[in-house]
Enzyme design. Structure first.
Site, mmCIF file in Angstrom:
data_model
loop_
_atom_site.group_PDB
_atom_site.id
_atom_site.type_symbol
_atom_site.label_atom_id
_atom_site.label_comp_id
_atom_site.label_asym_id
_atom_site.label_seq_id
_atom_site.Cartn_x
_atom_site.Cartn_y
_atom_site.Cartn_z
ATOM 1 N N SER A 90 -15.272 -13.716 -26.019
ATOM 2 C CA SER A 90 -14.375 -14.837 -25.722
ATOM 3 C C SER A 90 -15.138 -16.145 -25.913
ATOM 4 O O SER A 90 -16.359 -16.201 -25.719
ATOM 5 C CB SER A 90 -13.886 -14.737 -24.275
ATOM 6 O OG SER A 90 -13.273 -15.945 -23.901
ATOM 7 N N TYR A 100 -13.935 -13.555 -15.254
ATOM 8 C CA TYR A 100 -13.696 -13.287 -16.674
ATOM 9 C C TYR A 100 -14.910 -13.694 -17.513
ATOM 10 O O TYR A 100 -15.431 -12.912 -18.314
ATOM 11 C CB TYR A 100 -12.452 -14.048 -17.130
ATOM 12 C CG TYR A 100 -12.089 -13.829 -18.584
ATOM 13 C CD1 TYR A 100 -11.517 -12.629 -18.996
ATOM 14 C CD2 TYR A 100 -12.312 -14.815 -19.540
ATOM 15 C CE1 TYR A 100 -11.186 -12.415 -20.326
ATOM 16 C CE2 TYR A 100 -11.981 -14.616 -20.865
ATOM 17 C CZ TYR A 100 -11.419 -13.410 -21.258
ATOM 18 O OH TYR A 100 -11.106 -13.205 -22.575
HETATM 19 P P1 NAD Z 1 -3.125 -8.260 -24.579
HETATM 20 O O1 NAD Z 1 -2.783 -8.256 -23.126
HETATM 21 O O2 NAD Z 1 -2.044 -8.502 -25.560
HETATM 22 O O3 NAD Z 1 -3.876 -6.918 -24.955
HETATM 23 C C1 NAD Z 1 -4.776 -6.268 -24.079
HETATM 24 C C2 NAD Z 1 -4.505 -4.776 -24.148
HETATM 25 O O4 NAD Z 1 -5.496 -4.115 -23.343
HETATM 26 C C3 NAD Z 1 -3.148 -4.403 -23.586
HETATM 27 O O5 NAD Z 1 -2.449 -3.556 -24.466
HETATM 28 C C4 NAD Z 1 -3.482 -3.706 -22.293
HETATM 29 O O6 NAD Z 1 -2.537 -2.709 -21.922
HETATM 30 C C5 NAD Z 1 -4.835 -3.104 -22.608
HETATM 31 N N1 NAD Z 1 -5.572 -2.788 -21.394
HETATM 32 C C6 NAD Z 1 -5.758 -3.581 -20.314
HETATM 33 N N2 NAD Z 1 -6.451 -2.907 -19.383
HETATM 34 C C7 NAD Z 1 -6.693 -1.690 -19.854
HETATM 35 C C8 NAD Z 1 -7.351 -0.535 -19.359
HETATM 36 N N3 NAD Z 1 -7.873 -0.532 -18.122
HETATM 37 N N4 NAD Z 1 -7.431 0.546 -20.148
HETATM 38 C C9 NAD Z 1 -6.883 0.554 -21.371
HETATM 39 N N5 NAD Z 1 -6.236 -0.497 -21.889
HETATM 40 C C10 NAD Z 1 -6.148 -1.606 -21.137
HETATM 41 O O7 NAD Z 1 -4.238 -9.375 -24.721
HETATM 42 P P2 NAD Z 1 -5.147 -9.837 -25.966
HETATM 43 O O8 NAD Z 1 -5.183 -11.305 -25.935
HETATM 44 O O9 NAD Z 1 -4.775 -9.166 -27.200
HETATM 45 O O10 NAD Z 1 -6.564 -9.351 -25.446
HETATM 46 C C11 NAD Z 1 -7.443 -8.552 -26.184
HETATM 47 C C12 NAD Z 1 -8.865 -8.977 -25.931
HETATM 48 O O11 NAD Z 1 -9.055 -10.276 -26.461
HETATM 49 C C13 NAD Z 1 -9.246 -9.052 -24.484
HETATM 50 O O12 NAD Z 1 -10.514 -8.504 -24.289
HETATM 51 C C14 NAD Z 1 -9.268 -10.537 -24.205
HETATM 52 O O13 NAD Z 1 -10.152 -10.865 -23.172
HETATM 53 C C15 NAD Z 1 -9.745 -11.060 -25.525
HETATM 54 N N6 NAD Z 1 -9.457 -12.486 -25.747
HETATM 55 C C16 NAD Z 1 -8.181 -12.925 -25.876
HETATM 56 C C17 NAD Z 1 -7.943 -14.268 -26.081
HETATM 57 C C18 NAD Z 1 -6.554 -14.810 -26.225
HETATM 58 O O14 NAD Z 1 -6.378 -16.013 -26.248
HETATM 59 N N7 NAD Z 1 -5.550 -13.985 -26.347
HETATM 60 C C19 NAD Z 1 -9.010 -15.166 -26.146
HETATM 61 C C20 NAD Z 1 -10.292 -14.670 -26.018
HETATM 62 C C21 NAD Z 1 -10.504 -13.324 -25.835
#
Ligand code: NAD
Length: 658
Positions: A542, A555
């Site tokens: 992130s 986080y």
């Molecule tokens: P999202 O919520 O769309 O996807 C996250 C997925 O992880 C979901 O499908 C959820 O069900 C799954 N998940 C959560 N806990 C779980 C568990 N215990 N076991 C198995 N699956 C689990 O969100 P996203 O934005 O696509 O996030 C993906 C990654 O990207 C994360 O690690 C997040 O921290 C990182 N991220 C996202 C952003 C953003 O702006 N969206 C920015 C920086 C980093």
């Protein structure tokens, strides 16, 4: 064998070609008649050209088409007269035959005709059906197969000994047909070790004759041997086999010269057959029909000694290629079917489809072998004949027409948190590049996320260690091992300043964003180490790692520790050929973390519209989950082959990070 003809259904197929389509599909629906592009059918009809003149045309199935789903356009319209005349030539190379046939087509865009087009042309019947019926293969692959066929059918069939398909077979059939004293009684031709042809004035007659002759053959086997092939429930050990499978896949891939998919089957039949005391004898006589050699190789590997299999294949190639006037390039010496008493049956292929086709063909092979054994002895064609088909110009040309491999063809990726947002886009980006992908998520929807066989959805919580081990076990059984691991699943807890930080918020973020990934990396390491082209890990970090914000202690700390974990892994695993890199996305709004409501509240608090807020970065660009996924996939690819331990922002440029 059930006759699937249905008057009402048939009535909707009007005209000769439409009737041809209808019964071709009926044949294609029965896997014990034809498998995977096998079998071919034709109809002879008159076609009026642009000058109003009529000509006899043979519509014959296009090469490689699937009878089950064939359309009228799947047939090649050939001028009948010159096509049939080819059989009168004393000699004709098959490649030349195919060139001539293409020149006889009256539709320039038609598919290449079946290699059996001339055989269809010389038979003076309107409808001709040709299958590789299991029952006939069981009877003709016995030492006294010809006598049995005669006993079974009498004078209603012509029996033609095995010769190479294509021109040689068509010519021999033409000669035997001309010389046949009981021509008027004929309803079909038995091609020894190859299949069955039936014919008739109508589509229904040719089809019904096929079903009737095959049914008779099935009944014959039931009376004289054993038709039903059954296996008692097999004992399975619950010992994990993922590392054993990954080692086997590595050896098979090395022999093939490219990463291979390895799919394991431990059903009662696969285990029962692999455990037979005589398996090394009955399974190593050859395929049930020569064209299977392309899909399954001539012999399966018994046990797991790929090196010996490879040496035997090289010796077989040397034995048969030495005498040839033109030098041949050896095909890869890797096995496609592996029979092992512990594993059952494993099948290998460059793609999931190839491994699946090999498995389906071999499941049928087991039935045919055991039925032929019950008739007094299974015997395949001599290896010289099989070699000729394996290295036949036309089969080689088919292999050359195969599309070029994609970036990750034959490779396997596991993506956590694949049901939504960035993880889902990563799964798509990897699938698009030819990988088989296992998606793991706590959301049950993961199981049916993508319908294709290249995707396996596993419903599991990444913080459950036993579930992770089980997921890796399933990955290895389905695809053979693991090449790429995308650590993406993560949670973003509600904002809490440190002064008000709840222990549960802290520990949950660390458990899912950090601990789970450490455990998964530990468990995946033995598999990644065996990846044929070297393992790759991509961690989704992130922007908060290089540029944290207030209120996101749990986080940011979890993602920073995860990044540090990845850096240590890059150091520890480099000597195992495993690359580990990190991407740091920011503000990716098309994901589950960001609802429309959260987005507009955030935008408002910065005094921006949602659109302005989405592009609030140095480049003024909106970053989507697809953008992140493309970077993740490329990081696993050749462009980054020499990069490990890197952290790459994907955020449109962030002033604090820069
Ligand atoms: P999202 O919520 O769309 O996807 C996250 C997925 O992880 C979901 O499908 C959820 O069900 C799954 N998940 C959560 N806990 C779980 C568990 N215990 N076991 C198995 N699956 C689990 O969100 P996203 O934005 O696509 O996030 C993906 C990654 O990207 C994360 O690690 C997040 O921290 C990182 N991220 C996202 C952003 C953003 O702006 N969206 C920015 C920086 C980093």
């Amino acid at each position: 064998m059930q006759n699937l003809w249905n008057d009402a259904e048939a009535a909707t197929f009007v005209g000769d070609l439409a009737q041809r389509v209808y019964t071709s599909r009926l044949l294609g629906r029965e896997p014990t008649l034809v498998l995977h592009g096998g079998g071919n059918t034709s109809v002879k009809t008159r076609v009026r050209d642009v000058f109003g003149e009529e000509e006899d045309i043979l519509y014959v199935k296009g090469s490689g088409g699937d009878l089950a789903t064939i359309e009228a356009t799947g047939f090649t319209p050939l001028r009948l007269r010159p096509t049939a005349r080819l059989a009168a030539l004393s000699q004709l190379a098959d490649t030349e035959m195919m060139r001539l046939l293409r020149s006889y087509a009256i539709e320039p865009g038609a598919p290449a005709p079946s290699v059996e087009a001339v055989l269809h042309a010389i038979l003076p019947y309107k409808f001709v059906d040709h299958t590789h019926a299991d029952a006939l293969l069981a009877i003709t692959n016995t030492p006294d197969g010809e006598r049995r066929v005669r006993e079974l059918y009498g004078d209603v069939v012509l029996i033609v000994p095995y010769v190479m398909p294509g021109f040689t077979l068509a010519k021999l059939c033409a000669e035997r047909f001309d010389a046949c004293a009981h021509k008027d009684d004929l309803i079909g031709i038995v091609l020894m070790h190859h299949g069955l042809v039936t014919f008739g004035d109508t589509a229904r007659q040719a089809y019904t004759r096929m079903i009737d002759l095959v049914t008779q053959a099935e009944e014959y086997i039931a009376q004289h041997g054993q038709w039903r092939v059954t296996f008692p429930p097999a004992q399975r050990s619950d010992r994990p086999t993922r590392v054993v499978l990954a080692e086997l896949r590595r050896a098979v891939s090395e022999a093939a010269g490219a990463p291979m998919i390895l799919t394991t089957h431990d059903d009662d039949k696969s285990l029962g057959f692999a455990r037979r005391s005589d398996v090394a004898s009955i399974a190593r006589r050859g395929p049930v029909t020569p064209d299977h050699v392309i899909r399954t190789k001539r012999l399966p590997l018994i046990g797991r000694d790929v090196a010996t299999y490879r040496a035997e294949y090289e010796a077989y190639f040397a034995r048969h290629s030495a005498a040839l006037s033109q030098p041949l390039a050896m095909l890869d010496p890797a096995p496609r079917v592996i029979l092992d008493p512990e594993l059952g049956m494993a099948t290998a292929g460059r793609s999931v489809k190839d491994a699946t086709v090999a498995a389906e063909i071999y499941a049928q092979t087991i039935d045919v072998i055991l039925r032929a054994e019950s008739l007094g002895g299974w015997c395949a064609l001599p290896e010289a004949e099989l070699f000729r088909v394996e290295y036949w110009d036309l089969e080689q040309a088919k292999l050359k027409r195969m599309p070029a491999p994609q970036m990750f063809t034959g490779e396997v990726a596991l993506v956590t948190g694949a049901a939504s947002g960035i993880g889902r886009a990563c799964a798509q980006a990897l699938l698009k590049r030819g990988a088989a992908v296992v998606g793991l998520d706590i959301a049950p929807a993961i199981e049916s996320l993508f319908p294709q066989p290249e995707f396996l959805g596993i419903h599991a919580d990444v913080s459950d260690e036993a579930a992770l081990r089980d997921a890796l076990e399933r990955t290895a059984r389905r695809y053979g091992g693991l090449d790429m691991l995308v650590l993406n699943a993560g949670i973003f807890p509600a904002s809490q300043r440190i002064a008000a930080l709840e222990a549960q918020t802290w520990s949950r973020a660390l458990r899912i964003n950090l601990d789970a990934n450490a455990m998964l990396m530990r468990e995946a390491h033995p598999l990644l180490k065996l990846a044929p082209r070297g393992g790759r890990v991509v961690v989704v970090g992130s922007k908060n790692v290089p540029a944290p914000g207030p209120g996101a202690a749990a986080y940011s700390a979890s993602k920073a520790a995860l990044t540090q974990l990845a850096r240590v892994a890059a150091l520890e695993w480099g000597s195992d050929g495993i690359r580990v890199n990190v991407v740091h996305p920011n503000a990716v709004f098309d994901t589950g973390i960001w609802t429309d409501e959260v987005l507009s509240v955030r935008a408002q608090s910065y005094g921006m519209t949602v659109e302005q807020y989405k592009r609030n970065n140095v480049l003024g660009a909106e970053v989507t989950s697809r953008d992140v996924a493309e970077l993740v996939a490329e990081l696993c690819g050749p462009v980054f082959a020499k990069t490990t331990g890197a952290q790459i922002p994907i955020d449109g440029g962030n002033e604090r990070v820069i």
